[in-house]
Design an enzyme around this catalytic site. Sequence first.
Site, mmCIF file in Angstrom:
data_model
loop_
_atom_site.group_PDB
_atom_site.id
_atom_site.type_symbol
_atom_site.label_atom_id
_atom_site.label_comp_id
_atom_site.label_asym_id
_atom_site.label_seq_id
_atom_site.Cartn_x
_atom_site.Cartn_y
_atom_site.Cartn_z
ATOM 1 N N GLU A 12 0.871 -1.173 0.000
ATOM 2 C CA GLU A 12 0.000 0.000 0.000
ATOM 3 C C GLU A 12 0.907 1.221 0.000
ATOM 4 O OE1 GLU A 12 -3.057 -0.472 -0.518
ATOM 5 O OE2 GLU A 12 -3.188 -2.598 -0.009
ATOM 6 N N HIS A 160 -7.444 -3.870 0.638
ATOM 7 C CA HIS A 160 -6.467 -2.800 0.856
ATOM 8 C C HIS A 160 -5.743 -2.929 2.194
ATOM 9 C CE1 HIS A 160 -7.410 -0.945 -2.884
ATOM 10 N NE2 HIS A 160 -8.655 -0.671 -2.543
#
Length: 205
Positions: A12, A160
């Site tokens: 990320e 995510h």
Amino acid sequence: MTTNSLLIIDFEFTMPDGKYSPQNFFPEIIEAGIVKSIDDEVVETFSSYVRPKKFPKLTKRCKSFLKITQKQVDEGMRFEDFIRKLNELDPEKNSTIITWGNMDMKVLKQNCMFNHIPFPFKGEMRDLSLEYKNFFGDRTLTGLWKAAEEYGDSGTGTHHKALDDALTAYKLFKLVEQDKQYLEKPKPPTIGERIDLTELLKRAT
């Protein structure tokens, strides 16, 4: 003996609030999730936050989109220690690196250049999203969790979150590889398989 070593990686990154905010922005890795597989067995998983150097303060958009806090990132590992861990995960420099999309390795290379640190991988790089697109004949690239749903499965954990996404990608990788094997052209049968020689000999006697 040759082993089949895979590193399924998901990162990320930091995100800007807008096109020019902050100025001269480039993405930095702030969370990493890695699944290490040897000969189809998961032998290690790794998850950590990573402290960004150039833009240490997260934007509102980044915190909102990734559901991540400034405190989590501030307490993450240094980029240098993170690269050391990547080297530990691939000591022979022969692991195949698998990602969903090409951004993970692009950002890693850029971050290594910024920090004057050698890129840690030398093995084959495979973009699973591109393989998925080509395998199913899709016109556009499919998102990771949408691809999982198309396989009648659901993603692992939370979308995510780096390790959850890496685990989801690993699941998809195994499913796609399985389907590829099913569709491989079978080897032509030998004459012994085509003709029952036992029956032939019985008839001859």
